[in-house]
Scaffold this motif. Structure first.
Motif, PDB file in Angstrom:
ATOM      1  N   GLU A   1      44.059  41.761  40.180  1.00 45.10           N
ATOM      2  CA  GLU A   1      44.869  40.877  41.358  1.00 45.10           C
ATOM      3  C   GLU A   1      44.146  41.548  42.747  1.00 45.10           C
ATOM      4  OE1 GLU A   1      49.127  40.662  43.717  1.00 45.10           O
ATOM      5  OE2 GLU A   1      48.940  42.257  42.345  1.00 45.10           O
ATOM      6  N   LYS A   2      43.895  42.849  42.802  1.00 50.21           N
ATOM      7  CA  LYS A   2      43.039  43.383  43.828  1.00 50.21           C
ATOM      8  C   LYS A   2      42.012  42.665  44.337  1.00 50.21           C
ATOM      9  CE  LYS A   2      41.079  47.899  45.186  1.00 50.21           C
ATOM     10  NZ  LYS A   2      40.694  49.215  44.615  1.00 50.21           N
ATOM     11  N   HIS A   3      41.225  42.502  43.367  1.00 50.12           N
ATOM     12  CA  HIS A   3      39.711  41.752  43.665  1.00 50.12           C
ATOM     13  C   HIS A   3      39.546  40.502  43.553  1.00 50.12           C
ATOM     14  CE1 HIS A   3      37.864  45.747  43.617  1.00 50.12           C
ATOM     15  NE2 HIS A   3      38.638  46.085  42.723  1.00 50.12           N
ATOM     16  N   GLN A   4      40.993  39.780  43.355  1.00 46.50           N
ATOM     17  CA  GLN A   4      40.933  38.243  43.496  1.00 46.50           C
ATOM     18  C   GLN A   4      40.510  37.731  45.139  1.00 46.50           C
ATOM     19  OE1 GLN A   4      44.668  36.065  43.249  1.00 46.50           O
ATOM     20  NE2 GLN A   4      43.781  34.714  41.946  1.00 46.50           N
ATOM     21  N   ASP A   5      39.464  36.832  45.097  1.00 52.36           N
ATOM     22  CA  ASP A   5      38.929  36.484  46.317  1.00 52.36           C
ATOM     23  C   ASP A   5      40.371  35.504  47.019  1.00 52.36           C
ATOM     24  OD1 ASP A   5      37.353  35.378  48.165  1.00 52.36           O
ATOM     25  OD2 ASP A   5      36.801  33.573  47.307  1.00 52.36           O
ATOM     26  N   PRO A   6      40.729  35.886  48.297  1.00 51.67           N
ATOM     27  CA  PRO A   6      41.500  35.266  48.917  1.00 51.67           C
ATOM     28  C   PRO A   6      41.387  33.812  49.343  1.00 51.67           C
ATOM     29  CG  PRO A   6      40.778  37.102  50.282  1.00 51.67           C
ATOM     30  CD  PRO A   6      40.042  37.239  48.991  1.00 51.67           C
ATOM     31  N   ALA A   7      39.947  33.682  49.507  1.00 52.75           N
ATOM     32  CA  ALA A   7      39.537  32.318  50.071  1.00 52.75           C
ATOM     33  C   ALA A   7      39.548  31.366  49.043  1.00 52.75           C
ATOM     34  CB  ALA A   7      38.233  32.414  50.613  1.00 52.75           C
ATOM     35  N   THR A   8      39.303  31.640  47.760  1.00 54.77           N
ATOM     36  CA  THR A   8      39.198  30.629  46.387  1.00 54.77           C
ATOM     37  C   THR A   8      40.100  30.626  45.471  1.00 54.77           C
ATOM     38  OG1 THR A   8      37.505  32.027  45.396  1.00 54.77           O
ATOM     39  CG2 THR A   8      36.666  30.722  47.039  1.00 54.77           C
ATOM     40  N   GLY A   9      40.567  32.186  45.421  1.00 58.95           N
ATOM     41  CA  GLY A   9      41.512  32.235  44.169  1.00 58.95           C
ATOM     42  C   GLY A   9      40.766  32.724  42.838  1.00 58.95           C
ATOM     43  N   ARG A  10      39.403  32.738  42.891  1.00 54.49           N
ATOM     44  CA  ARG A  10      38.565  32.823  41.816  1.00 54.49           C
ATOM     45  C   ARG A  10      38.246  34.539  42.095  1.00 54.49           C
ATOM     46  NH1 ARG A  10      36.995  28.017  43.436  1.00 54.49           N
ATOM     47  NH2 ARG A  10      35.273  28.850  44.450  1.00 54.49           N
ATOM     48  N   TRP A  11      37.517  34.991  40.881  1.00 53.02           N
ATOM     49  CA  TRP A  11      37.001  36.340  40.884  1.00 53.02           C
ATOM     50  C   TRP A  11      35.401  36.311  40.997  1.00 53.02           C
ATOM     51  CZ3 TRP A  11      41.545  34.844  38.796  1.00 53.02           C
ATOM     52  CH2 TRP A  11      42.559  35.617  39.112  1.00 53.02           C
ATOM     53  N   PHE A  12      34.891  37.343  41.378  1.00 53.16           N
ATOM     54  CA  PHE A  12      33.350  37.348  41.713  1.00 53.16           C
ATOM     55  C   PHE A  12      32.769  37.534  40.258  1.00 53.16           C
ATOM     56  CE2 PHE A  12      35.141  37.777  45.834  1.00 53.16           C
ATOM     57  CZ  PHE A  12      34.198  36.922  46.696  1.00 53.16           C
ATOM     58  N   GLN A  13      31.326  37.287  40.340  1.00 53.69           N
ATOM     59  CA  GLN A  13      30.477  37.520  39.199  1.00 53.69           C
ATOM     60  C   GLN A  13      30.440  38.934  39.032  1.00 53.69           C
ATOM     61  OE1 GLN A  13      29.158  36.427  36.952  1.00 53.69           O
ATOM     62  NE2 GLN A  13      26.913  37.139  36.629  1.00 53.69           N
ATOM     63  N   VAL A  14      30.262  39.975  39.928  1.00 55.54           N
ATOM     64  CA  VAL A  14      30.618  41.541  40.014  1.00 55.54           C
ATOM     65  C   VAL A  14      32.017  41.704  40.595  1.00 55.54           C
ATOM     66  CG1 VAL A  14      29.700  43.670  40.410  1.00 55.54           C
ATOM     67  CG2 VAL A  14      28.214  41.596  40.006  1.00 55.54           C
TER      68      VAL A  14
END
Length: 158
Positions: free
Chosen positions: A43-56
């Motif tokens: 949850e902490k690392h979810q991208d607030p703009a897209t809802g997705r997570w980053f490659q790293v």
């Protein structure tokens, strides 16, 4: 956070493993703790703009990092399934819903009527930050499509 290790842990703990562990098993509480800690980190690392997570996953603030659809689909599935089974607090359903919408944004229909899912990183080995960031972004790679299908089956009716 190693992306592959995180994916494996999320998939293993989300539902299937815990549902197979007896309620009185001496290590069940540890598995629940690991799942809850993992969910908080996801949850902490979810991208607030897209809802997705980053490659790293834990380097979202780096300008060259990008959101990846297969890990986003697996995290979304894991969170949703774990809420459904009562392993996680209900607020994670909203985290999963944001992830679901974010992955759906990566789907398009071409002029030929075929559906495409973009920004999938093909299977990787262990590497440094540069190795992960410079991975090819594939369209319709099977492991990304598989993750999408599992996620979509879990969330489409919710």
């Amino acid at each position: 956070m190693n992306r592959l290790a995180t994916l494996l842990l999320a998939a293993a703990l989300a539902g299937s493993t815990l549902s197979a562990v007896r309620a009185d098993h001496p290590r069940r509480a540890l598995l629940l703790t690991l799942l809850r800690n993992l969910a908080a980190g996801i949850e902490k690392h979810q991208d607030p703009a897209t809802g997705r997570w980053f490659q790293v996953v834990d380097k979202g603030s780096h300008g060259d990092n990008w959101t990846e659809t297969s890990c986003s689909a697996m995290f979304t599935f894991a969170l949703s399934r774990s809420v459904q089974q009562g392993y996680l607090d209900a607020h994670y359903a909203q985290v999963a819903q944001r992830g679901y919408q974010g992955v759906l944004e990566k789907i398009s229909v071409g002029g030929d009527g075929r559906t495409s899912l973009t920004d999938i990183s093909i299977g990787t080995n262990v590497g440094n930050y540069s190795y992960y960031i410079n991975r090819d972004r594939k369209t319709n790679d099977f492991h990304g499509l598989g993750a999408f299908l599992i996620m979509n089956e879990q969330l489409r009716a919710r």
